[in-house]
Design an enzyme around this catalytic site. Structure first.
Site, short mmCIF file in Angstrom:
data_model
loop_
_atom_site.label_atom_id
_atom_site.label_comp_id
_atom_site.label_asym_id
_atom_site.label_seq_id
_atom_site.Cartn_x
_atom_site.Cartn_y
_atom_site.Cartn_z
N ALA A 68 -5.68 -7.90 0.55
CA ALA A 68 -5.28 -9.20 0.90
C ALA A 68 -5.98 -10.08 -0.17
O ALA A 68 -5.19 -11.27 -0.59
CB ALA A 68 -5.87 -9.45 2.30
N ASP A 85 -6.51 -7.21 6.49
CA ASP A 85 -5.33 -8.08 5.59
C ASP A 85 -4.83 -9.13 6.40
O ASP A 85 -4.45 -10.27 5.79
CB ASP A 85 -4.15 -7.03 5.77
CG ASP A 85 -4.30 -5.80 4.82
OD1 ASP A 85 -4.20 -5.94 3.83
OD2 ASP A 85 -4.93 -4.92 5.34
O1 MRU Z 1 -1.10 -2.26 1.41
P1 MRU Z 1 -2.35 -3.08 0.72
O2 MRU Z 1 -2.71 -1.89 -0.05
O3 MRU Z 1 -2.18 -4.29 0.13
O4 MRU Z 1 -3.28 -2.85 1.98
C1 MRU Z 1 -4.41 -3.65 1.81
C2 MRU Z 1 -5.60 -2.77 1.83
O5 MRU Z 1 -5.97 -2.00 0.91
C3 MRU Z 1 -6.26 -2.94 3.17
O6 MRU Z 1 -5.67 -2.59 4.30
C4 MRU Z 1 -7.53 -3.33 3.18
O7 MRU Z 1 -8.43 -2.65 3.85
C5 MRU Z 1 -7.80 -4.69 3.16
S1 MRU Z 1 -7.42 -5.80 1.95
C6 MRU Z 1 -9.09 -5.93 1.28
#
Ligand code: MRU
Length: 367
Positions: free
Chosen positions: A56, A248
């Site tokens: 995010a 996210d």
């Molecule tokens: O689909 P992504 O890789 O963009 O997902 C994001 C993530 O890596 C996470 O869900 C994460 O734990 C949060 S973003 C710091």
């Protein structure tokens, strides 16, 4: 963070006028470390959509730099404001779940349009994108300190190694620097607190086994990669002291959207009386949405991400391998929502807060 002893951020702008925005193409990690330039808005959108960048906060910062890229590529003849608004709309829509993207794009766009001299738009966009990137880095650093205090407390009470389970990659690769969930791990490790991290591999794209494991290795943090389904068993057998994940999008009432599978970890943690923390900067908080399960859009990604698993083949190439029968359909929801009732606390740049509307609004001084 350091890669092979060299300091680097997950995105940066190189050179002068115009600056070249560069990202690490995360699809090839840990086997190949490749920088790629974002030369046009198409590159920015593809970087976000195809997950060359992901996570995010990094998606947000990439969106912020995307406005700069749009400005420097502005064609001469068109109505400049209309062009920019359109391009920003496309960037904003590249991925739906992380609220950071729209937030960062809108913030840079607003600064640019507030500048009456179009000749200064690039300068305004660059300054704001840099400000957002620096702000996110500082947020992550603070999250690291607050989170390390929690780890230190567990260490004092328990004695010995603190075992932390994490899901996906909420590391510096996802956040420009430090990370959200990983920042407390790095800070605790640097304080000399003995920790060990259980890294969920995080199917389908394996952000855990590919990215989190690589980051922890670079920083010298002891860790073990496990399959996504191992967490419950480890919790039942006293091998997990806390669960620490990123987010996210988090609602102002404390519901936490994170990579698919997080909710199951939270359920298992609750059943085993293990604290479950989410670490996130305020740019990840959705101030419009209260109920995460009904209100947060969950991205549905390409089923081929489930069907094929890429890995390093004996020739040294990264090759996708088909796992299920070639005619079996696959589904690919990318995130899930952990309701606030399963969350012990939210670690933010302003401190640790209960997953409750009143506490969150108060901490961020929102009426
Ligand atoms: O689909 P992504 O890789 O963009 O997902 C994001 C993530 O890596 C996470 O869900 C994460 O734990 C949060 S973003 C710091």
């Amino acid at each position: 963070m350091k890669v092979d002893g060299q300091w680097c951020r997950a995105i940066f702008a190189e050179g002068g006028d115009p600056a070249v925005v560069k990202i690490i193409d995360q699809r090839w990690l840990p086997h190949k470390f490749v920088w790629v330039p974002l030369d046009g808005v198409g590159d920015v959108i593809s970087a976000i959509k195809d997950m060359k960048v992901r996570g995010a906060p990094l998606i947000g910062v990439t969106g912020a730099w995307g406005v700069y890229v749009a400005v420097v590529n502005k064609p001469g003849l068109q109505d400049a404001e209309e062009y920019l608004r359109q391009e920003c709309g496309h960037i904003r829509e590249a991925r739906p779940t992380a609220v950071n993207l729209a937030w960062a794009v809108d913030r840079v766009l607003e600064k640019v349009l507030a500048e009456p001299d179009q000749g200064k738009w690039a300068e305004a966009a660059k300054a704001e994108a840099e400000r957002i990137a620096d702000w996110e880095v500082e947020n992550c650093r603070k999250i690291g300190e607050y989170g390390a205090d929690i780890i230190e407390k567990i260490h004092r009470e328990k004695g010995g190694v603190v075992n932390i389970l994490t899901h996906c990659n909420a590391g510096w690769l996802a956040c420009v620097d430090y990370g959200t969930a990983t920042a407390p791990m790095y800070a605790a490790h640097d304080r000399g607190i003995p920790i060990h991290v259980w890294v969920d591999e995080t199917r389908p794209l394996n952000q855990g086994s590919r990215l989190t494991a690589w980051e922890l290795l670079q920083h010298g943090v002891p860790h073990t990669v496990i399959v996504d389904n191992a967490g419950g068993h480890l919790m039942q057998h006293g091998q997990v002291d806390m669960v620490l994940v990123g987010s996210d999008r988090t609602t102002y009432a404390g519901d936490v959207a994170n990579k698919i599978g997080t909710y199951l970890k939270a359920l298992a943690a609750k059943d085993n009386n293990i604290p479950f923390y989410a670490a996130l900067p305020s740019s990840t908080i959705d101030w419009e949405t209260k109920d995460g399960v009904s209100g947060i859009p969950i991205e549905e990604r390409d089923p081929d991400e489930v069907r094929f698993v890429p890995g390093l083949d004996p020739r040294g190439d990264i090759t996708p391998v088909l796992i299920p029968p070639k005619d079996s359909p696959a589904g690919n929801p990318a995130f899930d929502v952990t309701p606030a009732r399963l969350v012990t606390g939210i670690i933010t740049e302003r401190g640790v807060v209960a997953p409750e509307e009143k506490a969150i609004l108060e901490l961020f001084e929102r009426g």
